[in-house]
Scaffold this active site. Structure first.
Site, PDB file in Angstrom:
ATOM      1  N   CYS A 134     -23.728 -16.912 -21.153  1.00 10.33           N
ATOM      2  CA  CYS A 134     -24.591 -16.365 -20.105  1.00 10.33           C
ATOM      3  C   CYS A 134     -24.531 -14.845 -20.103  1.00 10.33           C
ATOM      4  CB  CYS A 134     -24.174 -16.913 -18.741  1.00 10.33           C
ATOM      5  SG  CYS A 134     -25.096 -16.213 -17.360  1.00 10.33           S
ATOM      6  N   CYS A 137     -24.559 -13.388 -16.546  1.00  9.31           N
ATOM      7  CA  CYS A 137     -23.285 -13.538 -15.836  1.00  9.31           C
ATOM      8  C   CYS A 137     -22.229 -12.570 -16.356  1.00  9.31           C
ATOM      9  CB  CYS A 137     -22.752 -14.962 -16.000  1.00  9.31           C
ATOM     10  SG  CYS A 137     -23.905 -16.276 -15.606  1.00  9.31           S
ATOM     11  N   ASP A 138     -22.107 -12.462 -17.673  1.00  7.31           N
ATOM     12  CA  ASP A 138     -20.967 -11.770 -18.285  1.00  7.31           C
ATOM     13  C   ASP A 138     -21.300 -10.463 -18.990  1.00  7.31           C
ATOM     14  OD1 ASP A 138     -19.481 -13.967 -17.437  1.00  7.31           O
ATOM     15  OD2 ASP A 138     -19.778 -15.051 -19.323  1.00  7.31           O
TER      16      ASP A 138
END
Length: 304
Positions: A134, A137-138
């Site tokens: 992701c 997300c990261d």
């Protein structure tokens, strides 16, 4: 845990599942949505949604939150438990969970699919320590660093663009010469100066100690083997259906997808399949929403 029979239990809180909850609730049915983690599904990992009718640009998380609120508005109850199977007892479908069970008159399976791993030795060791699925997300963890994205579809190209705004260097690794993503995304990924394409190439190994440090690559045309030093890698090479626990009650194909047509009917009366987890050619946000609509109406008609 409720001791009464719910009209429709929906397994999975992604776009298909929550759309089904909206339509089932509007039809006056009692609805439970069983979700293992967080509602929203894969779309919450998408930075920008630009291909859903009526929205020029909306964040995936914002889209999912709005859909959740709408489902709750029409009476859906969300329960966060892991589903472990389904048992059929006459007209009653018993959905088994890690904490017990719930009974329903009809069930809609909308569990979607999970990211497909690279498939090389030692990969699991580095998930969360250099391997991510992701970018939204990261990506912030790799600001000013060097990363690679593996894949050639919409998700991979979107991830590469997102990461180009954070990382110093982004390598886009694809096993073919041509990308299979939408034309608009292909054009978009060519614009940032810090994205470099590595085509006709597969990842054959991973190196690192406590964290991922490098990828072992092989060119499929020349056979040449190389090593690419990276701080992180984002894997976007497709999805795998989450249907193993349902194989005893519904038919699945050789790839694990639930066999169901556009009417969302499965091989078991009263159990329906919606979204990316069923057999279908196109897996998009719009088709997931369409499946949720069809499955909810079909389930309501089944109940009578």
């Amino acid at each position: 845990m409720a001791d009464k029979v719910t009209d429709i239990i929906i397994i999975g809180g992604g776009t298909a599942g929550m759309t089904a909850a909206v339509y089932a609730g509007r039809a006056g049915r009692s609805v439970k949505v069983l979700e293992q983690t967080i509602h929203g599904g894969q779309i919450i990992n998408t930075s920008h949604v630009e291909n859903f009718p009526g929205f020029d640009n909306i964040a995936g998380f914002e889209f999912a939150t709005a859909l959740y609120d709408q489902a709750v508005k029409f009476g859906a109850e969300f329960v966060y438990e892991k589903v472990t199977g389904i048992e059929v007892d006459g007209d009653i479908k018993r959905v088994l969970t890690a904490n017990g069970h719930y009974d329903a008159k009809a069930v809609i399976i909308a569990t979607g699919a999970r990211p497909r791993p690279i498939g090389v030795a030692g990969e699991e060791k580095f998930v969360g320590r250099g391997i991510s699925f992701c970018a939204t997300c990261d990506g912030a963890f790799y600001k000013g660093k060097t990363v690679a994205v593996i894949g050639g579809g919409n998700t991979a190209l979107d991830d590469a663009v997102v990461l180009s705004q954070l990382a110093e260097k982004v390598y886009l690794i694809h096993r073919r010469q041509e990308f299979r993503a939408e034309k608009q995304l292909v054009e978009k990924v060519h614009k940032p100066d810090n994205i470099e394409f590595i085509l006709d190439t597969v990842v054959t190994g991973i190196k690192g100690d406590k964290r991922l440090e490098a990828l072992e690559l092989q060119n499929k045309v020349t056979g040449e083997k190389t090593e690419l030093a990276v701080d992180g890698v984002f894997v976007a090479i497709g999805q795998m259906p989450e249907n193993d626990v349902f194989k005893n009650v519904v038919e699945v194909d050789s790839a694990g997808y639930i066999v169901a047509g556009e009417d969302c009917h499965t091989s078991c009366p009263g159990i329906f399949a919606a979204g990316d987890g069923r057999t279908k050619k196109v897996r998009q946000l719009t088709t997931a929403a369409a499946d949720g609509t069809i499955a909810a109406l079909a389930a309501s008609e089944y109940i009578g």
